[in-house]
Design an enzyme around this catalytic site. Structure first.
Site, PDB file in Angstrom:
ATOM      1  N   PRO A   1      -3.580   1.088  18.540  1.00 59.33           N
ATOM      2  CG  PRO A   1      -5.555  -0.028  17.995  1.00 59.33           C
ATOM      3  CD  PRO A   1      -4.848   0.632  19.149  1.00 59.33           C
TER       4      PRO A   1
ATOM      5  CE  LYS B   1       5.050   4.029  13.340  1.00 58.06           C
ATOM      6  NZ  LYS B   1       4.519   3.402  12.135  1.00 58.06           N
TER       7      LYS B   1
ATOM      8  CG  HIS C   1      -2.058  -0.924   1.148  1.00 58.79           C
ATOM      9  ND1 HIS C   1      -3.214  -0.754   1.879  1.00 58.79           N
ATOM     10  CD2 HIS C   1      -2.262  -2.040   0.411  1.00 58.79           C
ATOM     11  CE1 HIS C   1      -4.065  -1.729   1.604  1.00 58.79           C
ATOM     12  NE2 HIS C   1      -3.495  -2.519   0.728  1.00 58.79           N
TER      13      HIS C   1
ATOM     14  CE1 TYR D   1      -5.654   4.522  10.944  1.00 56.78           C
ATOM     15  CE2 TYR D   1      -5.219   4.350   8.585  1.00 56.78           C
ATOM     16  CZ  TYR D   1      -4.970   3.953   9.888  1.00 56.78           C
ATOM     17  OH  TYR D   1      -4.028   2.987  10.135  1.00 56.78           O
TER      18      TYR D   1
ATOM     19  CE1 TYR E   1      -1.041   4.358   9.318  1.00 60.65           C
ATOM     20  CE2 TYR E   1       0.056   3.068   7.622  1.00 60.65           C
ATOM     21  CZ  TYR E   1      -1.010   3.267   8.475  1.00 60.65           C
ATOM     22  OH  TYR E   1      -2.051   2.365   8.486  1.00 60.65           O
TER      23      TYR E   1
END
Length: 397
Positions: free
Chosen positions: A291, A295, A74, A202, A383
């Site tokens: 979460p 990480k 991704h 998100y 990220y």
């Protein structure tokens, strides 16, 4: 009878198995124990967003080929808020990517690799305590599935046994660590349906947070913000889909049979001490994060990369300098990850006592991130993973 090994590892999760794998590549023997059965470890479905550095470690050390063939690369995520969708392009802003590869699949790979290499890997063996942590020969006291005592003497004992670590008490004593519990949780579902979106979404909505994720081409993983005391069986399937859909306006979710539902509480934790004598903590035994920032497993891998080289230096060269430096070096990344996970969590979730001001400030923060090259870059860099100290040595570059 007391058994002897160079490194005794408590926990056959990602941290423990990967550490054993990396040590084995250096010719350093270890014994790994875990209270769970092999089947439990390999079939408990867990999240799996892997940073690029984690993928490099798994693939280039021979731990996993499937991370590339089964895992899905991704190159971005979507932030949804105020009825808008904004893509954060990891490749364009950070030159990196992440892989969607569930943790239990990585564990299958690691277990297979360790058994093929002749690893002493013992399932259904429960650690009870660690003794003589500050001696040259610390001892791991455990019991096997039949209740028979097991005693392992080692040069080093590694606590990779998760958030309820047995090893932690021998390192920190009564000083558990820095802790924060959040006033909300995630209601998670697994369903039989193809992905609703190419990349993770998100979503910050007036109804609360939602995350639209994937597990495979035929299974979706979705979450929505809920009360920590919520009953996972209280809502019907129709109500669950209605709740999720309301929190992702602009995206039509693909529905299917829901075959798992659970409540995931949010906690942040960092142990006060990561090492005492010859006992060292890694992974969730040392720290846990919410979460939201993906990480957890990646932070464990970063710990192991540092510690594997430190143990190699101590055991092969008689030099403890890297082990001595491990806590301070590891904590730099741990606290950066704690901040990023807290930041993502606070920016995306509705606080129970939030005022109108708080809500508008939160939307202002989200808009600042998506409209700023610097904001998008920070999110992408964090990220996808910061540079991992020690990775060059581990990969032999």
């Amino acid at each position: 009878m007391t058994e002897r090994t160079r490194v005794a590892i408590i926990g056959a999760g990602p941290a423990g198995l990967l550490l054993s794998h990396l040590l084995g590549r250096q010719g350093i023997e270890s014994i790994v124990i875990d209270q769970r059965s092999r089947e439990q470890i390999e079939t408990t479905i867990r999240a799996g967003i892997l940073e690029q550095g984690t993928v490099e470690i798994l693939s280039e050390t021979g731990a996993s080929d499937r991370v590339h063939t089964v895992g899905r690369r991704h190159e971005g995520i979507e932030l949804a808020f105020a009825g808008e969708h904004h893509r954060i392009d990891f490749a364009a802003t950070a030159g990196r990517a992440v892989w969607l590869y569930p943790q239990h699949e990585a564990l299958k790979d690691l277990i297979a690799a360790r058994l093929a290499a002749g690893q002493d890997l013992r399932f259904e063996v429960t650690a009870e305590r660690v003794e003589d942590a500050e001696s040259d020969r610390p001892r791991l006291i455990a019991r096997d599935a039949s209740g028979a005592p097991v005693e392992i003497e080692a040069d080093w004992i590694i606590g990779a046994d998760g958030s309820r670590s047995v090893a932690r008490s021998s390192v920190s004593g009564q000083r558990a660590g820095y802790f924060r519990e959040y006033p909300f949780a995630w209601f998670g579902i697994l369903c039989e349906a193809p992905p609703s979106a190419e990349e993770l979404i998100y979503s910050n909505s007036v109804e609360g947070f939602a995350l639209i994720s994937q597990r495979s081409p035929d299974v979706q993983r979705m979450y929505f913000q809920c009360d920590p005391e919520a009953d996972p069986d209280a809502l019907s399937e129709a109500e669950l889909w209605e709740t999720l859909q309301a929190r992702v306006p602009g995206t039509t979710l693909k529905e299917g049979r829901i075959f798992q539902r659970d409540i995931l509480r949010f906690r942040s934790f960092v142990a006060h001490e990561l090492r005492r004598g010859r006992v060292v903590l890694v992974g969730d035994a040392a720290h846990t994060v919410p979460p939201t920032g993906a990480k957890g497993m990646n932070l464990a891998v970063a710990d192991v990369v540092l510690l594997s080289e430190a143990l190699r230096s101590a055991l092969a060269d008689g030099d403890d300098a890297l082990v001595d430096a491990y806590p301070e070096t590891a904590l730099e990344r741990i606290w950066k990850a704690q901040h990023f996970s807290w930041w993502m969590t606070s920016m995306l979730h509705l606080q129970p006592e939030a005022s109108d001001f708080d809500r508008r400030r939160q939307l202002g923060e989200l808009r600042t991130v998506v409209e700023s090259e610097a904001g998008r870059t920070y999110l992408a860099e964090a990220y996808t993973g910061w540079p991992m100290p020690g990775i060059e040595a581990v990969l032999g570059r």
